[in-house]
Scaffold this motif. Structure first.
Motif, PDB file in Angstrom:
ATOM      1  N   GLU A   1      22.860 -11.285  10.546  1.00 60.02           N
ATOM      2  CA  GLU A   1      22.148 -12.184  11.462  1.00 60.02           C
ATOM      3  C   GLU A   1      20.987 -12.854  10.751  1.00 60.02           C
ATOM      4  N   GLU A   2      20.387 -12.104   9.849  1.00 58.42           N
ATOM      5  CA  GLU A   2      19.271 -12.683   9.100  1.00 58.42           C
ATOM      6  C   GLU A   2      19.721 -13.934   8.344  1.00 58.42           C
ATOM      7  N   ALA A   3      20.871 -13.824   7.701  1.00 57.74           N
ATOM      8  CA  ALA A   3      21.391 -14.968   6.946  1.00 57.74           C
ATOM      9  C   ALA A   3      21.725 -16.127   7.881  1.00 57.74           C
ATOM     10  N   ALA A   4      22.238 -15.814   9.075  1.00 59.44           N
ATOM     11  CA  ALA A   4      22.562 -16.866  10.042  1.00 59.44           C
ATOM     12  C   ALA A   4      21.310 -17.621  10.471  1.00 59.44           C
ATOM     13  N   ASP A   5      20.209 -16.896  10.619  1.00 57.99           N
ATOM     14  CA  ASP A   5      18.953 -17.556  10.960  1.00 57.99           C
ATOM     15  C   ASP A   5      18.564 -18.573   9.897  1.00 57.99           C
ATOM     16  N   TRP A   6      18.735 -18.192   8.647  1.00 62.92           N
ATOM     17  CA  TRP A   6      18.307 -19.074   7.571  1.00 62.92           C
ATOM     18  C   TRP A   6      19.014 -20.414   7.614  1.00 62.92           C
ATOM     19  N   THR A   7      20.256 -20.433   8.103  1.00 61.04           N
ATOM     20  CA  THR A   7      20.989 -21.697   8.136  1.00 61.04           C
ATOM     21  C   THR A   7      20.312 -22.711   9.052  1.00 61.04           C
ATOM     22  N   LEU A   8      19.876 -22.258  10.222  1.00 57.40           N
ATOM     23  CA  LEU A   8      19.147 -23.172  11.101  1.00 57.40           C
ATOM     24  C   LEU A   8      17.761 -23.475  10.537  1.00 57.40           C
ATOM     25  N   LEU A   9      17.148 -22.459   9.951  1.00 57.88           N
ATOM     26  CA  LEU A   9      15.833 -22.656   9.356  1.00 57.88           C
ATOM     27  C   LEU A   9      15.872 -23.679   8.232  1.00 57.88           C
ATOM     28  N   GLU A  10      17.003 -23.702   7.532  1.00 61.76           N
ATOM     29  CA  GLU A  10      17.182 -24.677   6.452  1.00 61.76           C
ATOM     30  C   GLU A  10      16.756 -26.067   6.911  1.00 61.76           C
ATOM     31  N   HIS A  11      17.304 -26.485   8.033  1.00 63.90           N
ATOM     32  CA  HIS A  11      17.037 -27.843   8.514  1.00 63.90           C
ATOM     33  C   HIS A  11      15.653 -27.955   9.143  1.00 63.90           C
ATOM     34  N   GLU A  12      15.236 -26.899   9.787  1.00 61.42           N
ATOM     35  CA  GLU A  12      13.903 -26.891  10.395  1.00 61.42           C
ATOM     36  C   GLU A  12      12.816 -27.033   9.324  1.00 61.42           C
TER      37      GLU A  12
ATOM     38  N   ARG B   1      10.832 -15.865  11.412  1.00 58.69           N
ATOM     39  CA  ARG B   1      12.174 -16.352  11.074  1.00 58.69           C
ATOM     40  C   ARG B   1      13.053 -16.428  12.321  1.00 58.69           C
ATOM     41  N   VAL B   2      13.059 -15.352  13.089  1.00 55.37           N
ATOM     42  CA  VAL B   2      13.914 -15.307  14.276  1.00 55.37           C
ATOM     43  C   VAL B   2      13.467 -16.320  15.329  1.00 55.37           C
ATOM     44  N   VAL B   3      12.180 -16.330  15.617  1.00 55.24           N
ATOM     45  CA  VAL B   3      11.678 -17.192  16.691  1.00 55.24           C
ATOM     46  C   VAL B   3      11.807 -18.665  16.321  1.00 55.24           C
ATOM     47  N   VAL B   4      11.505 -18.999  15.069  1.00 57.79           N
ATOM     48  CA  VAL B   4      11.604 -20.395  14.651  1.00 57.79           C
ATOM     49  C   VAL B   4      13.071 -20.844  14.651  1.00 57.79           C
ATOM     50  N   ALA B   5      13.965 -19.973  14.178  1.00 55.46           N
ATOM     51  CA  ALA B   5      15.385 -20.325  14.206  1.00 55.46           C
ATOM     52  C   ALA B   5      15.835 -20.569  15.641  1.00 55.46           C
ATOM     53  N   ASP B   6      15.254 -19.830  16.560  1.00 58.37           N
ATOM     54  CA  ASP B   6      15.669 -19.913  17.963  1.00 58.37           C
ATOM     55  C   ASP B   6      15.078 -21.127  18.672  1.00 58.37           C
ATOM     56  N   ARG B   7      13.782 -21.328  18.517  1.00 61.32           N
ATOM     57  CA  ARG B   7      13.117 -22.359  19.326  1.00 61.32           C
ATOM     58  C   ARG B   7      12.639 -23.557  18.524  1.00 61.32           C
ATOM     59  N   GLY B   8      12.778 -23.501  17.229  1.00 60.14           N
ATOM     60  CA  GLY B   8      12.257 -24.587  16.405  1.00 60.14           C
ATOM     61  C   GLY B   8      10.833 -24.312  15.971  1.00 60.14           C
ATOM     62  N   LEU B   9      10.397 -25.060  14.975  1.00 57.10           N
ATOM     63  CA  LEU B   9       9.084 -24.824  14.395  1.00 57.10           C
ATOM     64  C   LEU B   9       7.979 -25.154  15.396  1.00 57.10           C
ATOM     65  N   ALA B  10       8.104 -26.284  16.033  1.00 55.12           N
ATOM     66  CA  ALA B  10       7.086 -26.690  16.997  1.00 55.12           C
ATOM     67  C   ALA B  10       7.129 -25.811  18.242  1.00 55.12           C
ATOM     68  N   GLY B  11       8.322 -25.333  18.564  1.00 56.78           N
ATOM     69  CA  GLY B  11       8.465 -24.520  19.765  1.00 56.78           C
ATOM     70  C   GLY B  11       8.064 -23.077  19.583  1.00 56.78           C
ATOM     71  N   ALA B  12       7.848 -22.678  18.337  1.00 53.30           N
ATOM     72  CA  ALA B  12       7.479 -21.289  18.061  1.00 53.30           C
ATOM     73  C   ALA B  12       5.954 -21.161  18.106  1.00 53.30           C
ATOM     74  N   SER B  13       5.436 -20.705  19.214  1.00 48.68           N
ATOM     75  CA  SER B  13       3.993 -20.570  19.344  1.00 48.68           C
ATOM     76  C   SER B  13       3.504 -19.339  18.588  1.00 48.68           C
ATOM     77  N   VAL B  14       2.262 -19.398  18.209  1.00 47.19           N
ATOM     78  CA  VAL B  14       1.662 -18.266  17.506  1.00 47.19           C
ATOM     79  C   VAL B  14       1.792 -16.987  18.330  1.00 47.19           C
TER      80      VAL B  14
END
Lengths: 200, 200
Positions: B105-116, B25-38
């Motif tokens: 902060e967890e909820a704030a992450d979800w807002t960006l994740l929403e669109h991702e 959740r944190v990494v994807v919110a930060d760097r995007g889905l494609a940018g979040a490496s395994v």
DNA sequence: GTCTATAGATTGATAGAC
DNA sequence: GTCTATCAATCTATAGAC
């Protein structure tokens, strides 16, 4: 004998730039910003990565150019929408329709790019102003239209800029729901919502 | 002597799964889905990529688990919002506030994740239903609340599901504008818009 | 101005030790 | 169940021919 080639060179350059931007729009809409490699964009434009680096300096330069295009394309689209219909409700209908069921493939790409570039702008502070300007520009144009009464007299919420902000917000949010589930958001529903925001 | 270790194993496994999902959740919110490496996700979870592959089978499995979490987190948040306030306007206010200025902060992450995650769902037909279900669930919950009159009597648009769809749409679209330009979308503006959609 | 060739880093995924 | 080691593929970016 001297001016022709100079002009042709310039035209060729402009053509390549155009091809690269068009390709970027399509590829990014398809695979996402991170998934759109420089090579993939160049190949889709029938050029090579070298050309892309010459024109935009790299991927980030390409994205900034894309953000600029995004701004202009939206401004033109809004302008066209407002000129199209005759009364308030019809204007809301045509605005919504053009937004949610874009007539051209190009316009359809922009809808996905909207979120792709928005995310990018949220994460990259240096391009945030560019995206913010775009929304501000749309709001201003729409606010002018509201003030001029093109959607009918606004007796409810009386600040035109406020109404514009709400209209944009509702259209964006409804379009997101419609993408995933077209049946959930009918045209009638959307227009009813937009009407509720424009006046009494 | 035999049950303790079995339970501990299970707990350890659950803990690792939780850590991996939180990290994702944190990494994807930060760097995007494609940018979040395994590897990046595993490292943020203080585990290794091997653990991630064991739990989720790969990156796509992780994304699906994240989509599921996304669905549940939203349902819980809505539930909490509606229980919080006393009258119609206050409920709209608290709903908007929790959506636009998330307390954690967890909820704030979800807002960006929403669109991702929305973008991901639009592009990957096999996960589109998962995301569509999420929005449908939110609409249903909110529609029940509208029917029950928690936002006041609804004399305007009379189908509760329609009102719910509009409320969600407006909140999402306003939050997008606010991210780029906080001054452009005041709380008062948002609540006024939501009120215009709930009733006369 | 556009190309090929290539460097250097990073990716998703797998195999096998423990 | 978690780790290290590693493979093949892919990425951005640059250098230099034409």
């Amino acid at each position: 004998m001297r001016r022709m080639p100079a002009l042709t060179q310039e035209q060729r350059r402009a053509e390549t730039r155009r091809r690269l931007l068009d390709a970027a729009r399509v590829v990014v809409a398809d695979r996402g910003l991170a998934g759109a490699s420089v090579d993939a964009v160049a190949e889709a434009a029938e050029r090579t990565s070298g050309a892309l680096y010459d024109h935009f300096g790299g991927k980030s330069g390409l994205v900034i150019a894309l953000l600029d295009e995004w701004k202009d394309a939206t401004a033109r689209a809004i302008q066209a929408d407002l000129a199209e219909a005759v009364d308030g409700r019809a204007r809301l209908e045509s605005m919504w329709r053009n937004f949610a069921e874009p007539p051209s493939e190009e316009a359809a790409d922009w809808t996905l790019l909207e979120h792709e570039l928005w995310l990018h702008a949220c994460r990259q502070p240096e391009v945030t102003p560019l995206a913010a300007q775009r929304y501000a520009g749309i709001r201003r144009r729409l606010a002018d239209a509201v003030s001029a009464g093109v959607f009918g007299p606004s007796d409810g919420i009386d600040d035109a800029e406020v109404v514009a902000t709400l209209l944009i917000g509702l259209m964006v949010g409804l379009e997101m729901q419609r993408r995933l589930d077209p049946d959930a958001v009918s045209d009638a529903l959307a227009v009813a919502g937009l009407e509720a925001l424009t006046g009494p």
